[in-house]
Design a protein around this motif. Structure first.
Motif, short mmCIF file in Angstrom:
data_model
loop_
_atom_site.label_atom_id
_atom_site.label_comp_id
_atom_site.label_asym_id
_atom_site.label_seq_id
_atom_site.Cartn_x
_atom_site.Cartn_y
_atom_site.Cartn_z
N VAL A 1 0.86 -1.19 0.00
CA VAL A 1 0.00 0.00 0.00
C VAL A 1 0.89 1.24 0.00
CG1 VAL A 1 -1.75 1.31 1.27
CG2 VAL A 1 -1.81 -1.20 1.30
N LEU A 2 0.62 2.16 -0.91
CA LEU A 2 1.23 3.50 -0.90
C LEU A 2 0.12 4.43 -0.44
CD1 LEU A 2 3.22 3.47 -4.25
CD2 LEU A 2 4.07 3.06 -1.97
N LEU A 3 0.31 5.07 0.69
CA LEU A 3 -0.77 5.76 1.37
C LEU A 3 -0.41 7.19 1.73
CD1 LEU A 3 -3.54 5.57 2.90
CD2 LEU A 3 -2.25 4.63 4.82
N ASP A 4 -1.21 8.13 1.26
CA ASP A 4 -1.04 9.53 1.65
C ASP A 4 -1.47 9.68 3.11
OD1 ASP A 4 -0.61 12.31 1.39
OD2 ASP A 4 -2.69 12.64 0.81
N ILE A 5 -0.73 10.48 3.85
CA ILE A 5 -1.09 10.69 5.26
C ILE A 5 -2.25 11.67 5.38
CG2 ILE A 5 -0.33 11.69 7.45
CD1 ILE A 5 2.39 10.46 6.98
N ARG A 6 -2.15 12.78 4.67
CA ARG A 6 -3.16 13.83 4.83
C ARG A 6 -4.27 13.68 3.80
NH1 ARG A 6 -0.47 19.52 5.19
NH2 ARG A 6 0.26 18.88 3.15
N MET A 7 -5.39 13.16 4.27
CA MET A 7 -6.60 13.05 3.45
C MET A 7 -7.76 13.52 4.30
SD MET A 7 -6.16 9.40 1.43
CE MET A 7 -5.77 8.40 2.86
N PRO A 8 -8.77 14.11 3.66
CA PRO A 8 -9.95 14.51 4.44
C PRO A 8 -10.69 13.28 4.96
CG PRO A 8 -10.31 14.87 2.08
CD PRO A 8 -8.89 14.43 2.24
N GLY A 9 -11.40 13.47 6.03
CA GLY A 9 -12.10 12.33 6.63
C GLY A 9 -11.09 11.48 7.38
N MET A 10 -10.99 10.23 7.01
CA MET A 10 -10.06 9.30 7.66
C MET A 10 -8.66 9.55 7.10
SD MET A 10 -10.02 5.11 7.82
CE MET A 10 -11.78 5.00 7.88
N ASP A 11 -7.73 9.98 7.95
CA ASP A 11 -6.37 10.24 7.47
C ASP A 11 -5.59 8.93 7.35
OD1 ASP A 11 -5.40 9.52 10.02
OD2 ASP A 11 -5.01 11.58 10.62
N GLY A 12 -4.35 9.03 6.91
CA GLY A 12 -3.54 7.84 6.70
C GLY A 12 -3.30 7.03 7.95
N PHE A 13 -3.12 7.70 9.08
CA PHE A 13 -2.89 6.97 10.33
C PHE A 13 -4.10 6.12 10.71
CE2 PHE A 13 -0.27 10.90 10.82
CZ PHE A 13 0.97 10.29 10.68
N GLU A 14 -5.28 6.69 10.59
CA GLU A 14 -6.51 5.95 10.88
C GLU A 14 -6.70 4.81 9.88
OE1 GLU A 14 -9.89 8.84 12.32
OE2 GLU A 14 -8.65 9.82 10.77
N THR A 15 -6.35 5.06 8.63
CA THR A 15 -6.49 4.05 7.58
C THR A 15 -5.59 2.85 7.89
OG1 THR A 15 -7.00 5.77 5.97
CG2 THR A 15 -6.32 3.64 5.10
N VAL A 16 -4.36 3.11 8.31
CA VAL A 16 -3.46 2.02 8.67
C VAL A 16 -4.04 1.20 9.82
CG1 VAL A 16 -1.22 1.48 9.72
CG2 VAL A 16 -1.35 3.09 7.84
N ALA A 17 -4.62 1.86 10.80
CA ALA A 17 -5.22 1.15 11.92
C ALA A 17 -6.29 0.18 11.43
CB ALA A 17 -5.79 2.13 12.94
#
Length: 133
Positions: A58-74
Motif C-alpha cells: 500500500v502506498l498511502l497519503d497521510i493527509r486526506m480529508p475524513g479518515m487520514d492515513g494513520f486511521e487508515t493504517v489502523a
C-alpha cells in the motif's frame, strides 16, 4: 500460486490518495512494474480494496480529508487478511517531522516525502514486491 511463499504471483499495489494528480503520477511511475495498480480516493475506501483482491503493498497519503492515513493504517492492520501488508506512507515534505515517527509507530514499513524521486520509489516498491513473492 507460488509454492514457496503461498502468495499469488501478481498482487496489486494499492495507491491511496485523495488527489487525482497524485494518483496519476504514482501510476505513471509504477506502470513499468507491470503489476495491477488499485486506486483508493479516500481513507475510508482504502481498507476495502485488499478485501477484494490480493494486495502486495500500500502506498498511502497521510493527509486526506475524513479518515487520514494513520486511521487508515489502523483499519488495515486490524484485519487478519491485511495485517501483514506493508505500507509506505507518502506525505508532503513540509509536513511535521513527527509524522515519520507516528507513521512507523502505526506499522508503516517506510515513509517517503513528496516530491519523491521516481527511480527511488520504483526501486522501493520493487523490493516489497519481491519480498511478497
Amino acid at each position: 500460486m507460488s509454492s514457496a511463499a503461498g502468495h499469488p504471483e501478481r498482487a496489486g499495489i494499492l495507491l491511496a490518495d485523495d488527489m487525482e494528480d497524485n494518483l496519476t503520477a504514482l501510476e505513471a511511475v509504477l506502470a513499468s512494474l507491470n503489476e495491477p495498480l488499485v486506486r483508493a480516493r479516500s481513507g475510508e475506501e482504502a481498507p476495502k480494496a485488499p478485501l477484494r483482491q490480493p494486495i502486495a503493498l500500500v502506498l498511502l497519503d497521510i493527509r486526506m480529508p475524513g479518515m487520514d492515513g494513520f486511521e487508515t493504517v489502523a483499519h488495515i492492520k486490524r484485519l487478519d487478511q491485511t495485517r501483514d501488508v506493508p505500507i509506505i506512507f507518502l506525505t508532503g515534505a513540509d509536513d511535521d517531522s513527527g509524522y515519520a515517527f507516528r507513521g512507523y509507530a502505526t506499522g508503516a514499513a517506510d515513509y517517503v516525502a513528496k516530491p519523491f524521486d521516481p527511480w527511488v520509489l520504483r526501486a522501493q516498491v520493487s523490493v516489497f514486491l519481491d519480498l511478497y513473492r
